[in-house]
Structure formats: structure tokens, C-alpha cells
Write a protein that holds these residues in place. Structure first.
Motif, PDB file in Angstrom:
ATOM      1  N   MET A   1     -23.904   1.453  46.276  1.00  0.00           N
ATOM      2  CA  MET A   1     -22.950   2.543  46.058  1.00  0.00           C
ATOM      3  C   MET A   1     -22.230   2.342  44.734  1.00  0.00           C
ATOM      4  SD  MET A   1     -21.407   5.329  47.155  1.00  0.00           S
ATOM      5  CE  MET A   1     -21.657   5.460  48.926  1.00  0.00           C
ATOM      6  N   LYS A   2     -22.043   3.423  43.997  1.00  0.00           N
ATOM      7  CA  LYS A   2     -21.263   3.400  42.769  1.00  0.00           C
ATOM      8  C   LYS A   2     -19.858   3.904  43.061  1.00  0.00           C
ATOM      9  CE  LYS A   2     -25.040   3.999  39.444  1.00  0.00           C
ATOM     10  NZ  LYS A   2     -25.592   4.827  38.360  1.00  0.00           N
ATOM     11  N   HIS A   3     -18.862   3.243  42.445  1.00  0.00           N
ATOM     12  CA  HIS A   3     -17.467   3.596  42.650  1.00  0.00           C
ATOM     13  C   HIS A   3     -16.802   3.818  41.298  1.00  0.00           C
ATOM     14  CE1 HIS A   3     -17.960   1.720  46.709  1.00  0.00           C
ATOM     15  NE2 HIS A   3     -18.706   0.878  46.026  1.00  0.00           N
ATOM     16  N   ALA A   4     -15.918   4.803  41.227  1.00  0.00           N
ATOM     17  CA  ALA A   4     -15.147   5.065  40.010  1.00  0.00           C
ATOM     18  C   ALA A   4     -13.664   5.079  40.358  1.00  0.00           C
ATOM     19  CB  ALA A   4     -15.553   6.391  39.384  1.00  0.00           C
ATOM     20  N   ARG A   5     -12.870   4.895  39.319  1.00  0.00           N
ATOM     21  CA  ARG A   5     -11.412   4.993  39.437  1.00  0.00           C
ATOM     22  C   ARG A   5     -10.963   5.939  38.341  1.00  0.00           C
ATOM     23  NH1 ARG A   5      -7.894   1.395  36.890  1.00  0.00           N
ATOM     24  NH2 ARG A   5      -5.741   1.523  37.603  1.00  0.00           N
ATOM     25  N   ILE A   6     -10.278   7.025  38.724  1.00  0.00           N
ATOM     26  CA  ILE A   6      -9.964   8.088  37.777  1.00  0.00           C
ATOM     27  C   ILE A   6      -8.513   8.523  37.903  1.00  0.00           C
ATOM     28  CG2 ILE A   6     -12.339   8.960  37.731  1.00  0.00           C
ATOM     29  CD1 ILE A   6     -11.066  11.270  39.622  1.00  0.00           C
ATOM     30  N   ALA A   7      -8.023   9.167  36.841  1.00  0.00           N
ATOM     31  CA  ALA A   7      -6.724   9.845  36.885  1.00  0.00           C
ATOM     32  C   ALA A   7      -6.992  11.350  36.884  1.00  0.00           C
ATOM     33  CB  ALA A   7      -5.884   9.447  35.682  1.00  0.00           C
ATOM     34  N   TRP A   8      -6.345  12.047  37.822  1.00  0.00           N
ATOM     35  CA  TRP A   8      -6.546  13.496  37.963  1.00  0.00           C
ATOM     36  C   TRP A   8      -5.320  14.092  38.624  1.00  0.00           C
ATOM     37  CZ3 TRP A   8      -7.983  16.544  42.529  1.00  0.00           C
ATOM     38  CH2 TRP A   8      -8.365  17.855  42.214  1.00  0.00           C
ATOM     39  N   THR A   9      -4.817  15.147  38.053  1.00  0.00           N
ATOM     40  CA  THR A   9      -3.633  15.869  38.534  1.00  0.00           C
ATOM     41  C   THR A   9      -2.453  14.930  38.781  1.00  0.00           C
ATOM     42  OG1 THR A   9      -4.335  15.793  40.877  1.00  0.00           O
ATOM     43  CG2 THR A   9      -5.018  17.717  39.553  1.00  0.00           C
ATOM     44  N   GLY A  10      -2.250  13.996  37.866  1.00  0.00           N
ATOM     45  CA  GLY A  10      -1.078  13.135  37.921  1.00  0.00           C
ATOM     46  C   GLY A  10      -1.159  11.971  38.884  1.00  0.00           C
ATOM     47  N   ALA A  11      -2.334  11.700  39.429  1.00  0.00           N
ATOM     48  CA  ALA A  11      -2.485  10.596  40.370  1.00  0.00           C
ATOM     49  C   ALA A  11      -3.780   9.842  40.086  1.00  0.00           C
ATOM     50  CB  ALA A  11      -2.481  11.108  41.805  1.00  0.00           C
ATOM     51  N   VAL A  12      -3.846   8.604  40.573  1.00  0.00           N
ATOM     52  CA  VAL A  12      -5.047   7.791  40.441  1.00  0.00           C
ATOM     53  C   VAL A  12      -5.844   7.906  41.737  1.00  0.00           C
ATOM     54  CG1 VAL A  12      -5.933   5.440  40.172  1.00  0.00           C
ATOM     55  CG2 VAL A  12      -3.979   6.207  38.808  1.00  0.00           C
ATOM     56  N   HIS A  13      -7.156   8.114  41.600  1.00  0.00           N
ATOM     57  CA  HIS A  13      -8.024   8.316  42.749  1.00  0.00           C
ATOM     58  C   HIS A  13      -9.240   7.400  42.665  1.00  0.00           C
ATOM     59  CE1 HIS A  13      -6.037  12.224  43.752  1.00  0.00           C
ATOM     60  NE2 HIS A  13      -5.910  12.315  42.432  1.00  0.00           N
ATOM     61  N   GLN A  14      -9.779   7.051  43.831  1.00  0.00           N
ATOM     62  CA  GLN A  14     -11.095   6.439  43.923  1.00  0.00           C
ATOM     63  C   GLN A  14     -12.114   7.558  44.108  1.00  0.00           C
ATOM     64  OE1 GLN A  14     -11.458   3.085  43.548  1.00  0.00           O
ATOM     65  NE2 GLN A  14      -9.229   2.973  43.308  1.00  0.00           N
ATOM     66  N   ALA A  15     -13.290   7.398  43.504  1.00  0.00           N
ATOM     67  CA  ALA A  15     -14.287   8.459  43.580  1.00  0.00           C
ATOM     68  C   ALA A  15     -15.687   7.861  43.570  1.00  0.00           C
ATOM     69  CB  ALA A  15     -14.119   9.432  42.413  1.00  0.00           C
ATOM     70  N   VAL A  16     -16.637   8.667  44.025  1.00  0.00           N
ATOM     71  CA  VAL A  16     -18.050   8.303  43.977  1.00  0.00           C
ATOM     72  C   VAL A  16     -18.800   9.457  43.325  1.00  0.00           C
ATOM     73  CG1 VAL A  16     -17.902   6.824  46.020  1.00  0.00           C
ATOM     74  CG2 VAL A  16     -18.485   9.252  46.292  1.00  0.00           C
ATOM     75  N   PRO A  17     -20.002   9.194  42.801  1.00  0.00           N
ATOM     76  CA  PRO A  17     -20.758  10.283  42.186  1.00  0.00           C
ATOM     77  C   PRO A  17     -21.151  11.353  43.191  1.00  0.00           C
ATOM     78  CG  PRO A  17     -21.948   8.171  42.026  1.00  0.00           C
ATOM     79  CD  PRO A  17     -20.679   7.908  42.736  1.00  0.00           C
ATOM     80  N   HIS A  18     -21.191  12.580  42.698  1.00  0.00           N
ATOM     81  CA  HIS A  18     -21.612  13.709  43.533  1.00  0.00           C
ATOM     82  C   HIS A  18     -22.443  14.631  42.644  1.00  0.00           C
ATOM     83  CE1 HIS A  18     -21.381  16.607  46.874  1.00  0.00           C
ATOM     84  NE2 HIS A  18     -21.292  17.530  45.920  1.00  0.00           N
ATOM     85  N   ARG A  29     -12.754  16.045  48.420  1.00  0.00           N
ATOM     86  CA  ARG A  29     -12.719  17.053  47.366  1.00  0.00           C
ATOM     87  C   ARG A  29     -13.743  16.739  46.275  1.00  0.00           C
ATOM     88  NH1 ARG A  29      -6.507  17.375  45.700  1.00  0.00           N
ATOM     89  NH2 ARG A  29      -6.659  15.147  46.273  1.00  0.00           N
ATOM     90  N   ILE A  30     -14.333  17.798  45.731  1.00  0.00           N
ATOM     91  CA  ILE A  30     -15.338  17.668  44.676  1.00  0.00           C
ATOM     92  C   ILE A  30     -14.732  18.172  43.371  1.00  0.00           C
ATOM     93  CG2 ILE A  30     -17.656  18.260  43.913  1.00  0.00           C
ATOM     94  CD1 ILE A  30     -17.553  16.679  46.536  1.00  0.00           C
ATOM     95  N   ILE A  31     -14.835  17.375  42.309  1.00  0.00           N
ATOM     96  CA  ILE A  31     -14.293  17.770  41.009  1.00  0.00           C
ATOM     97  C   ILE A  31     -15.328  17.479  39.927  1.00  0.00           C
ATOM     98  CG2 ILE A  31     -11.873  17.481  41.632  1.00  0.00           C
ATOM     99  CD1 ILE A  31     -11.921  14.740  40.367  1.00  0.00           C
ATOM    100  N   ASN A  32     -15.194  18.159  38.802  1.00  0.00           N
ATOM    101  CA  ASN A  32     -16.094  17.955  37.679  1.00  0.00           C
ATOM    102  C   ASN A  32     -15.687  16.718  36.879  1.00  0.00           C
ATOM    103  OD1 ASN A  32     -17.584  20.304  38.260  1.00  0.00           O
ATOM    104  ND2 ASN A  32     -16.121  21.574  37.112  1.00  0.00           N
ATOM    105  N   GLU A  33     -16.665  15.990  36.363  1.00  0.00           N
ATOM    106  CA  GLU A  33     -16.377  14.774  35.594  1.00  0.00           C
ATOM    107  C   GLU A  33     -15.505  15.040  34.380  1.00  0.00           C
ATOM    108  OE1 GLU A  33     -19.929  12.760  34.503  1.00  0.00           O
ATOM    109  OE2 GLU A  33     -20.410  12.109  36.544  1.00  0.00           O
ATOM    110  N   ASP A  34     -15.672  16.199  33.738  1.00  0.00           N
ATOM    111  CA  ASP A  34     -14.917  16.461  32.520  1.00  0.00           C
ATOM    112  C   ASP A  34     -13.476  16.886  32.789  1.00  0.00           C
ATOM    113  OD1 ASP A  34     -15.353  19.025  33.481  1.00  0.00           O
ATOM    114  OD2 ASP A  34     -16.575  19.674  31.784  1.00  0.00           O
ATOM    115  N   GLU A  35     -13.067  16.926  34.051  1.00  0.00           N
ATOM    116  CA  GLU A  35     -11.686  17.260  34.398  1.00  0.00           C
ATOM    117  C   GLU A  35     -10.805  16.022  34.519  1.00  0.00           C
ATOM    118  OE1 GLU A  35     -11.307  19.736  37.882  1.00  0.00           O
ATOM    119  OE2 GLU A  35     -13.237  20.676  37.536  1.00  0.00           O
ATOM    120  N   VAL A  36     -11.388  14.834  34.455  1.00  0.00           N
ATOM    121  CA  VAL A  36     -10.654  13.622  34.789  1.00  0.00           C
ATOM    122  C   VAL A  36     -10.514  12.702  33.582  1.00  0.00           C
ATOM    123  CG1 VAL A  36     -11.669  13.785  37.089  1.00  0.00           C
ATOM    124  CG2 VAL A  36     -12.636  12.160  35.445  1.00  0.00           C
TER     125      VAL A  36
END
Length: 261
Positions: A1-18, A29-36
């Protein structure tokens, strides 16, 4: 499994590829990579960096391969995420990338044997450990100005679970500058492999979750200029992208948004 750590809408989130260009958050929730804003995929704790851990790289620098690991520490200020920026100071005449396999420690250990070393690994990510040769006082012990400058070490985009990499000592490493391949190598050419490094480091200090070992880079270094886009890629782990900027851009941008730590 691949894991990412991102900032989005003022908070830090854990995410995986989709899919191809999207991420899925823990809540679904599903978000676009270029939004983060991409952050280092793990929060670095103690970071160990290896010097001259590839024989071809040592030869490239006209140095004899070391007989024991050459290790130095990096501060957490040095790290930035995927698609971040790194500064080339105006007085630099030679600044180069270093594509490196980064090993993430998952469980604590002291005096770990090589036979049990991999049990303490959580996973792997990609590092690009920039160096400015102008500042170098000694290849064997890089000083602070070389390896601890702000955002001089991009990390990411993902960290990949240990068990998803069949053999971390047989991975291809590639660097591209503006799309052109400039560095190619394999982790099979490390002088000191991962179990050896874990045994060595834990022989005199406790390794803890979140510690990271940057395992060195193969030959194929090249000077990077302002505006260059650098891709450092490791087979099975991911492609880390970073852009070189000048002093004016570095001091003028909002680095909390571009290079969030």
C-alpha cells in the motif's frame, strides 16, 4: 500500500492513491492531486544520512570506498514534500541532486542483529538530498551548510509498506533533469545494505518509529540550475518531483503553502 501525507483545506490528512491523478482520504473523500500541498509522507524524527554508500559514487568523487558507514544527521527543517521548491543560493557554483532510497523505521530497537533488522522497517520512500559543493569542507563529514539547509531534501510522494517491496536491495534508481535522464543506478550496488546499516546504527543508539535512514546515491551527479525540474524515481516506490528556485523566489513566496513541513 502507498500512503501520502497532504495539506488540504487548512488541515493535514493521510491519503492513498485513487485512480491515476486522485487521492482518497481516510474518511473516503476523493480529491484531485493538484488541489493539495504534498508534505513529507512521514514526519521525520531522527534522520541518518549515508555518505559514499555506493562504490561508483565514491569513485566518481575520487574517494576510496569507506570501510565503515559514514553517517551524519539531518534536521527536520531540511525536508519538504513532492512538488515543492528548493533554493539554489546566488553564490553557488555547483548544486547537485542525490536520488536515495529512504528507509522508515517502524518499531524501536537497540542492538538489532542483521538477521532481525528488516522486522524493524515500516516501509520506504524516495529522497532527493541536494548538496552544494561550494559549501563542502570534507566529503566524509558534510557540514551543516551542505546538508541542513531549509527544504534541501524533498521526500515522497509516498511511503510504501515494507512487505510490498519484495527486495529493497534490487531497486532501480533514476534521476531526470527537465525530462532528460542524468542518473541511473540500483540499490544492489550499496556498499552497506539495509540490515547492515540498521545493525550498525542500533549498536550505539536506540532506533525509534519515525527515524529515517537515507541510504546514499549512485554515480551520475549533475549541476542543477534555477528553473530546473528534477524527478527522482525509485522502482516500485514512486517519482518525486522538485523545482529549483533562486533567492528572490525563495524569499518572496509563501513557503507555508509551497513547502509546508
Amino acid at each position: 500500500m502507498k500512503h501520502a501525507r497532504i495539506a488540504w483545506t487548512g488541515a493535514v490528512h493521510q491519503a492513498v492513491p485513487h485512480g491515476e491523478h486522485q487521492l482518497q482520504l481516510v474518511d473516503g473523500r476523493i480529491i484531485n492531486e493538484d488541489e493539495v500541498v504534498w508534505l513529507p509522507p512521514v514526519t521525520p524524527r531522527t534522520v541518518f544520512a549515508l555518505g559514499l554508500n555506493y562504490a561508483d559514487h565514491a569513485k566518481e568523487l575520487a574517494f576510496k570506498a569507506p570501510e565503515v558507514p559514514l553517517v551524519f544527521l539531518k534536521g527536520t527543517n531540511a525536508f519538504t514534500g513532492h512538488r515543492g521548491i528548493s533554493r539554489r543560493p546566488a553564490d553557488a557554483t555547483y548544486m547537485h541532486y542525490e536520488c536515495e532510497l529512504a528507509v522508515i523505521i517502524g518499531t524501536s530497537g537497540y542492538r538489532i542483529s542483521k538477521a532481525h533488522a528488516m522486522e524493524h522497517v515500516a516501509g520506504y520512500t524516495v529522497a532527493n538530498d541536494y548538496a552544494i559543493r561550494d559549501y563542502l569542507e570534507n566529503w566524509y563529514r558534510p557540514n551543516l551548510r551542505v546538508k541542513n539547509r531549509d527544504a534541501c531534501t524533498p521526500l515522497g510522494p509516498w511511503w510504501v509498506d515494507r512487505d510490498d517491496i519484495a527486495d529493497p536491495m534490487k531497486l532501480a534508481l533514476t534521476t531526470r533533469v527537465n525530462g532528460a535522464v542524468t542518473q541511473q543506478g540500483t540499490t544492489a550496488d550499496m556498499i552497506f545494505d539495509i540490515p547492515t546499516l540498521i545493525e550498525y546504527l542500533s549498536s550505539f543508539m536506540t532506533l525509534s518509529p519515525g527515524d529515517i535512514i537515507l541510504t546514499g546515491t549512485p554515480e551520475g551527479l549533475a549541476d542543477v540550475k534555477v528553473g530546473d525540474v528534477i524527478d527522482t524515481e525509485i522502482e516500485g516506490i514512486g517519482c518525486l518531483t522538485n523545482t529549483i528556485v533562486d533567492d528572490a523566489t525563495w524569499f518572496g513566496v509563501d513557503k507555508q503553502g509551497v513547502n509546508a513541513q
